[in-house]
Design a protein around this motif. Sequence first.
Motif, PDB file in Angstrom:
ATOM      1  N   THR A   1       3.425   5.218  14.398  1.00 32.73           N
ATOM      2  CA  THR A   1       2.523   5.969  14.500  1.00 32.73           C
ATOM      3  C   THR A   1       2.883   7.749  13.673  1.00 32.73           C
ATOM      4  N   GLY A   2       1.601   7.952  13.129  1.00 33.41           N
ATOM      5  CA  GLY A   2       1.035   9.073  12.930  1.00 33.41           C
ATOM      6  C   GLY A   2       1.988   9.300  11.215  1.00 33.41           C
ATOM      7  N   LYS A   3       1.627   7.930  10.465  1.00 35.85           N
ATOM      8  CA  LYS A   3       2.298   7.977   9.027  1.00 35.85           C
ATOM      9  C   LYS A   3       0.799   7.841   8.457  1.00 35.85           C
ATOM     10  N   GLN A   4       0.542   8.351   7.639  1.00 31.63           N
ATOM     11  CA  GLN A   4      -0.596   8.303   7.014  1.00 31.63           C
ATOM     12  C   GLN A   4      -0.385   6.279   5.790  1.00 31.63           C
ATOM     13  N   ASP A   5      -1.531   5.898   5.992  1.00 32.46           N
ATOM     14  CA  ASP A   5      -1.541   4.565   4.548  1.00 32.46           C
ATOM     15  C   ASP A   5      -1.538   4.598   3.922  1.00 32.46           C
ATOM     16  N   ALA A   6      -1.569   5.732   2.828  1.00 32.32           N
ATOM     17  CA  ALA A   6      -1.620   6.294   1.408  1.00 32.32           C
ATOM     18  C   ALA A   6      -0.704   7.562   1.187  1.00 32.32           C
TER      19      ALA A   6
ATOM     20  N   GLN B   1       0.642  -1.005   0.094  1.00 31.14           N
ATOM     21  CA  GLN B   1      -0.232  -0.068   0.173  1.00 31.14           C
ATOM     22  C   GLN B   1       0.366   1.492  -0.138  1.00 31.14           C
ATOM     23  N   HIS B   2       2.083   1.311   0.427  1.00 31.50           N
ATOM     24  CA  HIS B   2       2.815   2.704   0.285  1.00 31.50           C
ATOM     25  C   HIS B   2       3.937   2.445  -1.190  1.00 31.50           C
ATOM     26  N   GLY B   3       3.906   1.770  -2.075  1.00 33.00           N
ATOM     27  CA  GLY B   3       4.341   1.831  -3.184  1.00 33.00           C
ATOM     28  C   GLY B   3       5.460   0.747  -3.258  1.00 33.00           C
TER      29      GLY B   3
END
Lengths: 169, 169, 169, 169
Positions: D164-169, B73-75
């Motif tokens: 934590t604090g990282k968007q999944d996309a 999902q993160h590429g």
Amino acid sequence: MPIPFSQAPTLSLPPASAATGSGFTPSNPDYENRVRDSFARQGAMRLLGARLTEVRPGYCVIELPYRLDLTQQHGYVHAGIVSAIADSAGGYAGFSLFPADASVLTVEYKLNLLAPAGGERLIAQAEVVKAGRTLAITRGEVYAETGSKRTLCAIMQQTLIVLTGKQDA
Amino acid sequence: MPIPFSQAPTLSLPPASAATGSGFTPSNPDYENRVRDSFARQGAMRLLGARLTEVRPGYCVIELPYRLDLTQQHGYVHAGIVSAIADSAGGYAGFSLFPADASVLTVEYKLNLLAPAGGERLIAQAEVVKAGRTLAITRGEVYAETGSKRTLCAIMQQTLIVLTGKQDA
Amino acid sequence: MPIPFSQAPTLSLPPASAATGSGFTPSNPDYENRVRDSFARQGAMRLLGARLTEVRPGYCVIELPYRLDLTQQHGYVHAGIVSAIADSAGGYAGFSLFPADASVLTVEYKLNLLAPAGGERLIAQAEVVKAGRTLAITRGEVYAETGSKRTLCAIMQQTLIVLTGKQDA
Amino acid sequence: MPIPFSQAPTLSLPPASAATGSGFTPSNPDYENRVRDSFARQGAMRLLGARLTEVRPGYCVIELPYRLDLTQQHGYVHAGIVSAIADSAGGYAGFSLFPADASVLTVEYKLNLLAPAGGERLIAQAEVVKAGRTLAITRGEVYAETGSKRTLCAIMQQTLIVLTGKQDA
């Protein structure tokens, strides 16, 4: 002999020491005393008779003289005992790189047993493969030694966690 | 960046190739053709776009160019895809030493992910640590490569079984 | 506490015993005596103070009372000692199904440490997931117990090899 | 057949679902949409033809119909592809419990292959064994299914990290 290996090259693995001494800079200059103090607090290492014989940044060696009370049912050193020195070697290889205010814990490890853990003593060596802020990953080897002859008897891959702000003792 | 590693020495691991070319003698002189034929029958390697770039006794390298349809999902390349080339590299490192009438199967492996599997291509290399009559044990590394710059992104430890009397195809 | 787990359901895993008692038929009717005799020959289990408390076909439980001389630097039972009882529990779960003329060896295992191994005693249980002619695969759990309260502190996945024609002692 | 298992009880493992539905409370009520959105961004799952068939708190199931282009040299699904769906099932089992502002990454996993991954489809299920603030640990199983007949073909043990604090996309 347990697993009949038809080919066991004398040097199937490059010695870990070949890879160390260059890459890592310990964040704590007093790393060796810190590792030795922590090791000295491990009751299990004392019970088994294990000695910490070498500490360098990201690298650690532990020796364990053979004793009958360390064995499994065939008279070889028990896999759990082999893993105990491999785990401590990996843990202290990692801990040598940690900041002064952090402690270490094993998250997990995997051990392959390649040959009977016999001989006069076992030598566990481990080195850090990657040192992160949260996790450190190590690899280790355990050799069975008789005189100056070494047989590779186990390999390990391990994940450690950096416990920031936790005293080691 | 996924796991924030504060220290990543350029050569944290000795290249596996330093340990090969010496120890192992293939029991089947035609080992390279046999490995390449078997690899060519792996539909999964073709689907992923993986290429077998090097085979020596007890050693194998597989390359995988980056593609968007290999990602999580993160590429970054999906951990399962990373493990697919690591597993094949280990399996063929072992298979290169097997007798002509034996096939190979993976019993198990463990993979640690050390850094994002990005870059232009992944390079998986694996070598046999111990070759037995029944089991073979390998270690592998996967690098993410951009130009000539390599980042270690995964390490593997693997157990293979020798299937005597079983045709590979 | 080492790894701060925010959620630890009381019964996060179904007890292994729920899965046993049904699936496996021991090929050796005298399996229990055989397992107990073999366990009694493990010097390491005696040194640690471990007891074999239950053996059923494909299932085994080992208890280890807490002692200060089993610990790592924080006063919890050392990961290697935790793995020693998990490994023996898995090995004897497998061995209980082996033919009378076969012995058992651990090929490899992986252990995840989930919580500090403290409490009054550790309970290691393991069960066979698959029993083959050459290999057997097990899973195990280690609980830290205080009074009747149990905390899951480790899980294991293990590969065993059947050594046909080898006496256990 | 690869590894000749003499005993393979129909239900050698309690179904993971027996252990779920009770223990875990998702910190994000929108967990299912979040998991499904993330899965939909995994290019690798699309390439393989995998579908997310079930998500519950701490539990996930992924299905993969058999295709020839997913195979190793004997025509079974490649171990790396088996691990890809097992890894995603474990990762999303963990992710379902994470806070809304956190992403997930696999730290490591270990996979044992128990039987050929054939049949009409593979079913990977995984559940969280322990959910922490920093790490989550899962176990998984992969079944090969033909009609309604299931054969256990792989088991996995996995460590995840909470970003934590990282968007999944």
